[in-house]
Structure formats: structure tokens, C-alpha cells
Design an enzyme around this catalytic site. Structure first.
Site, short mmCIF file in Angstrom:
data_model
loop_
_atom_site.label_atom_id
_atom_site.label_comp_id
_atom_site.label_asym_id
_atom_site.label_seq_id
_atom_site.Cartn_x
_atom_site.Cartn_y
_atom_site.Cartn_z
N LYS A 9 104.91 68.21 52.56
CA LYS A 9 105.89 69.03 52.62
C LYS A 9 106.87 68.89 54.02
CE LYS A 9 103.71 72.27 49.55
NZ LYS A 9 103.11 73.73 49.56
N TYR A 49 108.49 72.70 40.07
CA TYR A 49 108.11 74.19 40.10
C TYR A 49 108.54 75.00 38.96
CZ TYR A 49 106.82 72.99 45.04
OH TYR A 49 106.28 72.54 46.07
N ASN A 112 102.48 75.33 54.13
CA ASN A 112 101.12 74.94 54.26
C ASN A 112 101.11 73.31 54.14
OD1 ASN A 112 101.67 74.49 51.53
ND2 ASN A 112 100.27 76.13 50.77
N HIS A 115 100.94 69.54 49.47
CA HIS A 115 100.82 70.07 47.94
C HIS A 115 99.79 69.06 47.21
CE1 HIS A 115 101.52 70.70 43.79
NE2 HIS A 115 101.92 69.59 43.43
N GLU A 126 103.26 65.78 37.15
CA GLU A 126 103.84 65.45 38.53
C GLU A 126 104.23 64.27 39.06
OE1 GLU A 126 102.43 69.71 40.44
OE2 GLU A 126 101.50 68.05 41.20
#
Length: 149
Positions: A9, A49, A112, A115, A126
């Protein structure tokens, strides 16, 4: 071999962690078969998402994930989804074990670092969102004979 989708990310990219994270997966014996560096376009964010678009945190998630470039990858290996999820650690970095990517590098759920797909089905979905079939390569690592029985 099984495949999964992983994405470093914007916070992981900005902090210079791309090489370190890739090295962890390579040293484990997993094989990257596709990778690209890009700022995600809105249409792919919405598709990726989709299950979160109506949730109260989505606006912040969308702003964060489009705030800078990400490094998107497809990896191969036996039982790769469960292996990479263990290596990544808990979604909440405060609960992630030391030695995991999030346990070592992340402080907050909202940023975080990485992913990883949570199931084989999610991985296939995905991968299909972010990569065309011709962007995924196939090859044999020279050490594969020493990785799998």
C-alpha cells in the site's frame, strides 16, 4: 501452483519497504509472477473494495489507497494464500505477531502496509481486477526442486 494477489500500500511504498517485503516472500520460496507499480485508478478501487463501499470507513480507505503509488503483485506457491496471510500478520498491527510484516512495520489498521487476498476465490477475483492474463508470466525457479516434495 496456487496464486494470490498482494499489494504493498502507499504507506509501505512511501516508507521504502517494497524491497524488504518482496525479499521476505522470495526467501520463503514463493515466486512472483507479475508486478506493477501504479497509483490505483478510482474504478479499480471501487471494484477491489466493492464490499466496503457502503461502510463508514470507505471514504478514508479510498483517499488513503489512492494517495500514492502501490506495488501490485501476483505470487505463486503451494498453499500460498494461507502462507502469505501468516507472513503478513493480523489486520490490526497491534495484534500482529512480531516477525510478521504488519507486526514489524505497521502501527495502525488504516495504514497497515500491505494487502493480501484472504481466500483462493478472493485471490482469483483480485488478480482479475488488477492484471490481464498476458501480464502474468510463468517460469520455474531454479530452487523449486528443493522447496516442494
Amino acid at each position: 501452483m496456487d496464486r494470490t494477489f498482494l499489494m504493498i500500500k502507499p504507506d509501505g511504498v512511501q516508507r521504502g519497504l517494497v524491497g524488504e517485503i518482496i525479499a521476505r516472500f522470495e526467501q520463503k520460496g514463493l515466486k512472483m509472477v507479475a508486478g506493477k507499480f501504479e497509483t490505483l485508478p478510482e474504478d479499480r478501487v471501487m471494484e477491489h473494495y466493492a464490499e466496503h463501499t457502503e461502510k463508514p470507513f470507505f471514504a478514508g480507505l479510498k483517499a488513503y489507497i489512492t494517495s500514492g503509488p502501490c506495488f501490485l503483485m501476483v505470487w505463486e506457491g503451494k498453499d500460498i494464500v494461507s502462507i502469505t496471510r501468516q507472513m503478513i500478520g493480523a489486520t490490526n498491527p497491534a495484534e500482529a505477531a512480531p516477525g510478521t510484516i504488519r507486526g514489524d512495520y505497521a502501527m495502525e489498521i488504516g495504514m497497515n502496509v500491505i494487502h493480501g487476498s484472504d481466500s483462493d476465490e478472493t485471490a482469483a477475483r483480485e488478480i482479475g481486477i488488477h492484471f490481464a492474463p498476458e501480464e502474468i508470466t510463468s517460469y520455474t525457479r531454479i530452487d523449486e526442486a528443493f522447496l516442494y516434495e
